[in-house]
Design a protein around this motif. Structure first.
Motif, PDB file in Angstrom:
ATOM      1  N   LEU A   1       3.153   1.141   4.035  1.00 31.51           N
ATOM      2  CA  LEU A   1       1.924   1.086   3.230  1.00 31.51           C
ATOM      3  C   LEU A   1       0.853   0.215   3.892  1.00 31.51           C
ATOM      4  O   LEU A   1      -0.345   0.506   3.803  1.00 31.51           O
ATOM      5  CB  LEU A   1       2.244   0.566   1.829  1.00 31.51           C
ATOM      6  N   CYS A   2       1.287  -0.871   4.548  1.00 33.74           N
ATOM      7  CA  CYS A   2       0.316  -1.732   5.248  1.00 33.74           C
ATOM      8  C   CYS A   2      -0.417  -0.953   6.329  1.00 33.74           C
ATOM      9  O   CYS A   2      -1.636  -1.069   6.496  1.00 33.74           O
ATOM     10  CB  CYS A   2       1.033  -2.933   5.861  1.00 33.74           C
TER      11      CYS A   2
ATOM     12  N   GLY B   1      -3.828  -6.536  -0.151  1.00 37.39           N
ATOM     13  CA  GLY B   1      -3.325  -7.865  -0.522  1.00 37.39           C
ATOM     14  C   GLY B   1      -1.966  -7.800  -1.186  1.00 37.39           C
ATOM     15  O   GLY B   1      -1.049  -8.582  -0.881  1.00 37.39           O
ATOM     16  N   ILE B   2      -1.821  -6.857  -2.124  1.00 39.40           N
ATOM     17  CA  ILE B   2      -0.546  -6.747  -2.840  1.00 39.40           C
ATOM     18  C   ILE B   2       0.568  -6.291  -1.890  1.00 39.40           C
ATOM     19  O   ILE B   2       1.680  -6.853  -1.876  1.00 39.40           O
ATOM     20  CB  ILE B   2      -0.697  -5.772  -4.019  1.00 39.40           C
ATOM     21  N   ILE B   3       0.282  -5.258  -1.081  1.00 43.15           N
ATOM     22  CA  ILE B   3       1.305  -4.728  -0.173  1.00 43.15           C
ATOM     23  C   ILE B   3       1.675  -5.771   0.874  1.00 43.15           C
ATOM     24  O   ILE B   3       2.854  -5.925   1.241  1.00 43.15           O
ATOM     25  CB  ILE B   3       0.809  -3.429   0.476  1.00 43.15           C
ATOM     26  N   PHE B   4       0.660  -6.514   1.356  1.00 41.48           N
ATOM     27  CA  PHE B   4       0.951  -7.533   2.362  1.00 41.48           C
ATOM     28  C   PHE B   4       1.828  -8.644   1.777  1.00 41.48           C
ATOM     29  O   PHE B   4       2.752  -9.154   2.428  1.00 41.48           O
ATOM     30  CB  PHE B   4      -0.353  -8.099   2.908  1.00 41.48           C
ATOM     31  N   VAL B   5       1.557  -9.037   0.513  1.00 44.08           N
ATOM     32  CA  VAL B   5       2.395 -10.048  -0.150  1.00 44.08           C
ATOM     33  C   VAL B   5       3.824  -9.520  -0.327  1.00 44.08           C
ATOM     34  O   VAL B   5       4.811 -10.247  -0.150  1.00 44.08           O
ATOM     35  CB  VAL B   5       1.784 -10.452  -1.497  1.00 44.08           C
ATOM     36  N   LEU B   6       3.933  -8.234  -0.687  1.00 42.34           N
ATOM     37  CA  LEU B   6       5.256  -7.627  -0.817  1.00 42.34           C
ATOM     38  C   LEU B   6       6.017  -7.701   0.508  1.00 42.34           C
ATOM     39  O   LEU B   6       7.211  -8.051   0.550  1.00 42.34           O
ATOM     40  CB  LEU B   6       5.113  -6.184  -1.281  1.00 42.34           C
ATOM     41  N   CYS B   7       5.301  -7.398   1.580  1.00 44.96           N
ATOM     42  CA  CYS B   7       5.914  -7.430   2.914  1.00 44.96           C
ATOM     43  C   CYS B   7       6.344  -8.847   3.274  1.00 44.96           C
ATOM     44  O   CYS B   7       7.478  -9.090   3.717  1.00 44.96           O
ATOM     45  CB  CYS B   7       4.935  -6.869   3.937  1.00 44.96           C
TER      46      CYS B   7
END
Length: 693
Positions: free
Chosen positions: A548-549, A573-579
């Motif tokens: 997704l990133c 931002g959300i996907i990067f935090v998830l990663c």
């Protein structure tokens, strides 16, 4: 004047039964003589009484026609005023005589020089001349007329290089100085407010060493004098003149001269001898004796040419104006007849009162006076043109009518010949016109017509000739290279068909493919010890977030919109935090695994799969909460960045709301302005600002 009086005395409609007499005085163009005559007339009675049957009232002077010049007329009018004695001039045109407080009894049939000055100023402006020279007679006519012209010219933006005055009685050095100023000047056009006698002296001096080509603009005082057409360097002169007119019956009256009448008058005798080059009195030895065969009808000179009458008609109208005033004071219509009371002792004060009210038409020429004693101003525009015979003639090419609406007074209906016979309008300017894209900057110490043309500074334009200032383009526009037109700034954003977008998309898809391939391999080997030991659940979640990133970078391509701005920043931002949460969970597990090898350690029970899932979910939910609050309070929005590059607009997403003073236009609404960025290339800088952490 005599012809007009005989017409009136023979009329059955105007003053029937009453005859008007006259006396003619010659002031010899001398003010003292004119003053003496004025005192003589103001006495009310002549020293000789006329008691024959032809006189209705002996010796009483009702009004005066004249004087020809403005200066003598001023002197006479100051004397006539206190006695309420009316004076009607046919030629005194000084604007000062319109002052009824100083000259209450003065009238005239020639227009005031104020109208002539306005007409000359409009003439100069009409042909685009802004740099002129001016010469005038040093008299009331020239000084007042030129003062009125200069005032009118100043209002129209016309500059005067020099203004010289002189009189025919001045020394030769003075006349020569004026001529030298004309010769050495840079102004192509010369406006001459001069009477005929002074103009003759000036042209004689100029003829000694003719000046460079000059376009002469003349006042009515000399422009119609055929004597001056012999000066070839004046060809093409143009000016205003008294209306040309025709008086029926005048030619027959002028040609009806008997030898007895000629011999009885010294004036007619002198005229006769000059016209036929003979003598009646034997006083001129070099002339033959007049033998009686002379026929005045064969003469062809200004005396017999009644088709070019100008000032003559002004005299004719002045006499009729006085006659109508006397008629209105003495006569009244009863039934179908006109009755005049011959027993009334008429006073000049009564004539003055009626003279203010006269309004009639004689031979098609209207006669009336306004509150200042002036007639309606009408001038002919005349031009000196060379005929087929090679002779310069005065030709009427238009007119100026002050009674017409503003802007329509001046009309030209024929072609004009200019200086040296040219057909193109000569140019007379101090500085050439500034083209669009430049503006005027005045030259220090010179009139406003002298200036330099300076290109407009960056971001400003001038879209008209001779612009005094440059105007900035609107914020979303930029001037062309010529600085004469604003066109919309090119709009730039990271579009899909650009090289940078293609490279970015290629890396994004490549990264996505690598992540998917890795996930497939992990799934295929999910039962192997190495995969199971790496916490396959977090590994798959990490690979999903990485996928997704990589795909998030595609949302930064294309024109920003309200939805894309909200999506690209929050989703990344959300996907990067998830990663990062997945990486953090796996890293903590590895770190704790080494510490758990110590005897008696039970740390690993706090970092099992449930705790790892909780950590990832908790951190991701915190980021989701932060993004939700951000979208509610201050969501990102599309904006036009007008500050980074002056010549183009960059479409981008604004992340921070600035104050109103620094705000710039959103599209389609208003958006804040971003702070000034480093001067990288537009697309690289844009991509950097959007993707930086």
């Amino acid at each position: 004047m005599i012809f007009a009086l005989e017409e009136i005395n023979n009329s059955t409609e105007l003053l029937p039964g009453i005859r008007l007499g006259y006396q003619i005085y010659d002031s010899c163009a001398s003010v003292p003589v004119a003053v003496h005559i004025a005192f003589h007339l103001s006495n009310g009675h002549d020293h000789i009484f006329y008691k024959d049957s032809n006189c209705s009232q002996s010796g009483v002077v009702m009004a005066a026609v004249g004087e020809t010049g403005s200066t003598p007329s001023i002197s006479m009018s100051r004397i006539f005023g206190p006695f309420h004695f009316p004076q009607v001039s046919h030629s005194a045109s000084c604007a000062c005589l319109s002052n009824k407080q100083q000259y209450p009894t003065f009238f005239r049939t020639i227009p005031s020089d104020q109208f002539q000055a306005d007409a000359l100023a409009k003439l100069v402006k009409h042909f685009g001349w802004t740099w002129i020279g001016a010469v005038r007679s040093d008299s009331d006519y020239g000084n007042n007329g030129m003062a009125s012209f200069l005032a009118a010219a100043k209002k129209d933006g016309i500059c005067v290089e020099y203004s010289e005055s002189f009189d025919k009685t001045n020394s030769h050095r003075k006349i020569q100085k004026v001529a030298d100023v004309i010769r050495s000047s840079t102004a192509m056009v010369v406006v001459a407010f001069i009477d005929s006698s002074d103009m003759r002296v000036l042209l004689e001096e100029l003829a000694r060493n003719p000046p460079p080509p000059r376009q002469w603009i003349g006042s009515e005082g000399w422009i119609t004098d055929s004597f001056f057409t012999s000066y070839s360097f004046c060809e093409g002169s143009i000016g205003v003149a008294i209306q040309q007119s025709f008086i029926p019956g005048l030619r027959d009256f002028l040609l009806d001269l008997s030898p007895t009448e000629v011999a009885a008058s010294s004036v007619l005798t002198e005229f006769w001898e000059d016209a036929f080059n003979c003598t009646l009195t034997k006083t001129i030895s070099n002339r033959r004796m007049c033998d009686g065969t002379e026929d005045i009808k064969t003469l062809k000179n200004s005396y017999t040419n009644i088709f070019q009458l100008r000032m003559t008609n002004m005299v004719y109208k002045a006499v009729y104006a006085i006659a109508h005033a006397i008629h209105n004071a003495l006569c009244q219509r009863t039934n179908l007849t006109i009755q005049c009371d011959k027993n009334i002792r008429l006073e000049s004060k009564q004539v003055l009162s009626q003279l203010k009210k006269v309004n009639f038409s004689q031979n098609g020429y209207p006669v009336s006076f306004d509150a200042n004693g002036d007639p309606v101003a009408f001038y002919e525009l005349v031009n000196w043109q060379k005929s087929e015979r090679g002779v310069i003639e005065v030709v009427a090419v238009g007119y100026y009518d002050a009674s017409l609406p503003k802007g329509q007074e001046f009309q030209i209906n024929k072609n004009i010949t200019w200086v040296q016979g040219e057909t193109q309008v000569p140019v007379s300017v101090c500085s050439e016109s500034c083209p669009p894209g430049t503006h005027k900057v005045l030259q220090k110490g010179k009139p406003i017509c002298c200036y330099d043309c300076i290109p407009c500074p960056e971001g400003e334009i001038s879209n008209m000739t001779d612009s005094p200032d440059c105007l900035p383009c609107p914020s979303e526009y930029w001037p062309k290279a010529e600085n004469d037109y604003c066109f919309p700034k090119p709009v730039e954003f990271l579009s899909f068909d650009e090289v940078l977008s293609i490279i970015l998309a290629a890396f994004s898809i490549m990264g996505t493919c690598l992540a998917v391939i890795t996930a497939v391999i992990f799934f295929h080997t999910r039962t192997t010890p190495i995969v199971r030991a790496n916490n396959s659940e977090l590994s798959f979640l990490l690979l999903f977030s990485l996928t997704l990133c990589f795909l998030c970078s595609l949302t930064f391509i294309g024109a920003p919109s309200k939805r894309s701005c909200m999506l690209r920043h929050t989703a990344f931002g959300i996907i990067f935090v998830l990663c990062i949460s997945c990486v953090l969970g796996k890293t903590v597990v590895v770190l704790m695994a080494f510490k758990a090898t110590l005897p008696g350690s039970n740390v690993m029970k706090w970092f099992g799969p449930p705790q790892q899932r909780l950590t990832v979910v908790s951190l991701t939910l915190i980021q989701v909460l932060i993004c939700t609050v951000w979208l509610i309070l201050s969501p990102p929005f599309p904006m036009k960045n007008l500050t980074t590059y002056k010549e183009k607009i960059i479409l981008e997403c604004a992340l921070v709301v600035r104050s109103r003073k620094t705000s710039k236009r959103r599209y389609p609404n208003q958006s804040p302005e971003l702070p000034q960025q480093p001067s990288f290339k537009a697309k690289e800088q844009w991509l950097y600002s959007e993707l930086q952490l």
